[in-house]
Design an enzyme around this catalytic site. Sequence first.
Site, PDB file in Angstrom:
ATOM      1  N   SER A  49     -51.397 -66.016  60.293  1.00  0.00           N
ATOM      2  CA  SER A  49     -52.427 -66.790  59.602  1.00  0.00           C
ATOM      3  C   SER A  49     -53.256 -67.623  60.560  1.00  0.00           C
ATOM      4  O   SER A  49     -52.740 -68.155  61.553  1.00  0.00           O
ATOM      5  CB  SER A  49     -51.765 -67.712  58.573  1.00  0.00           C
ATOM      6  OG  SER A  49     -52.683 -68.664  58.067  1.00  0.00           O
ATOM      7  N   GLU A  88     -54.142 -70.474  59.963  1.00  0.00           N
ATOM      8  CA  GLU A  88     -53.632 -71.847  59.885  1.00  0.00           C
ATOM      9  C   GLU A  88     -52.797 -72.197  61.108  1.00  0.00           C
ATOM     10  O   GLU A  88     -52.620 -73.375  61.421  1.00  0.00           O
ATOM     11  CB  GLU A  88     -52.806 -72.042  58.614  1.00  0.00           C
ATOM     12  CG  GLU A  88     -53.628 -72.132  57.338  1.00  0.00           C
ATOM     13  CD  GLU A  88     -54.397 -73.441  57.195  1.00  0.00           C
ATOM     14  OE1 GLU A  88     -53.945 -74.465  57.761  1.00  0.00           O
ATOM     15  OE2 GLU A  88     -55.439 -73.453  56.521  1.00  0.00           O
ATOM     16  N   TYR A 108     -46.253 -74.935  56.592  1.00  0.00           N
ATOM     17  CA  TYR A 108     -46.595 -73.516  56.446  1.00  0.00           C
ATOM     18  C   TYR A 108     -47.043 -72.940  57.783  1.00  0.00           C
ATOM     19  O   TYR A 108     -46.568 -71.873  58.210  1.00  0.00           O
ATOM     20  CB  TYR A 108     -47.699 -73.352  55.402  1.00  0.00           C
ATOM     21  CG  TYR A 108     -48.340 -71.988  55.407  1.00  0.00           C
ATOM     22  CD1 TYR A 108     -47.700 -70.895  54.838  1.00  0.00           C
ATOM     23  CD2 TYR A 108     -49.587 -71.775  55.997  1.00  0.00           C
ATOM     24  CE1 TYR A 108     -48.273 -69.633  54.851  1.00  0.00           C
ATOM     25  CE2 TYR A 108     -50.175 -70.519  56.009  1.00  0.00           C
ATOM     26  CZ  TYR A 108     -49.519 -69.450  55.434  1.00  0.00           C
ATOM     27  OH  TYR A 108     -50.091 -68.204  55.462  1.00  0.00           O
ATOM     28  N   LYS A 160     -45.325 -70.029  60.159  1.00  0.00           N
ATOM     29  CA  LYS A 160     -46.045 -68.829  60.575  1.00  0.00           C
ATOM     30  C   LYS A 160     -46.032 -68.668  62.096  1.00  0.00           C
ATOM     31  O   LYS A 160     -45.988 -67.548  62.614  1.00  0.00           O
ATOM     32  CB  LYS A 160     -47.481 -68.868  60.059  1.00  0.00           C
ATOM     33  CG  LYS A 160     -47.632 -68.487  58.599  1.00  0.00           C
ATOM     34  CD  LYS A 160     -47.339 -67.013  58.364  1.00  0.00           C
ATOM     35  CE  LYS A 160     -47.669 -66.560  56.968  1.00  0.00           C
ATOM     36  NZ  LYS A 160     -47.328 -65.136  56.727  1.00  0.00           N
TER      37      LYS A 160
END
Length: 356
Positions: A132, A134, A155, A159
Amino acid sequence: MKKALITGITGQDGSYLAELLLSKGYEVHGIIRRASTFNTRRVDHLYHDPHANGEDVKLYLHYGDVSVGETLLNVIYNVRPDEIYHLAAQSHVRVSFDMPEYTGDITGLGTIRILDAIRKSGTEARFYQASSSEMFGGAKPPQNEETPFEPRSPYAAAKVYAYWVTRNYREGYKMFACNGILFNHESPRRGETFVTRKITRALAAIRSGKQKRLYLGNLDSRRDWGYAPEYVEVMWRMLQQDQPKDYVIGTGESHSIREFLDEAFGYAGMDWHQFVEIDPRYFRPTEVDYLLSDPSRSRKELGWEPKVRFHELVRIMVDADLELQGLPCPGEGRKIIEDRFGGWHRWEHQVVSMER
């Protein structure tokens, strides 16, 4: 016939990927969690009852959970897939602050459970890990494959862990394992709590008189938004390469949530300022201000270019949510899909909602 296994098959990306692979002649297997209610709405139009259709069945669903390594090993050993696409995760960034341990277990450790199940099963399946944007967090834009990660949420941190264990298994066990670092990608099948779908769904509900206000958080954060069905195609392309590599996938342009509101409400002939209110509960403890991809490597090596630009993506989503409410829509979004896509990707399968 090639076999593919998809975790997260009932999600936005998983359902589009299943459609794509079935159109390419694959036998597709998906892992779903056991639940007391049906949670397969996004793939119901693809599923055929094996009792009624016999040899016509090309999609199979298996119960399993990325939190339990034994179930993953059993499915992988019995299916013997050629390709595995790991898309399952607790993928809501704001929720990860409320459920950090769960997010780490599912989003982070879930990946190593699958990788180790592949290793133990003795299969030579090619592996795709859904990484991701992010992960870049506070890194200066634009971000590419060489940009250091600066995760700013549980999160994103999970990841990053999943990204590195994927590389570790690739290098340590000579597995064909790739990370697709995908920037934000949306569609009418996007989960209803994600900000883009939250906006277009609320717009349609306001137009129909079912909702009066839309509550949002930070309107100034900027994201690189693309169209999800195009991104599953590049997932597939990554596993067709001669050598495994990691790729950044995005449009190369970035827009704020405020701009998304302008496009969506403006397209519907409405003024969002009359309906949107800021609720501090939707702000993250640590914000990610600006994500912008540099997809040079994927364009050069995978030959992938997005067909749908930002304003067109918004029109597709608004048309779909208006249609879902039984309201007339301007129709530009529908026309974009009909003009630029064919075969596996059709408009009539886009209006998918958990309310139906």
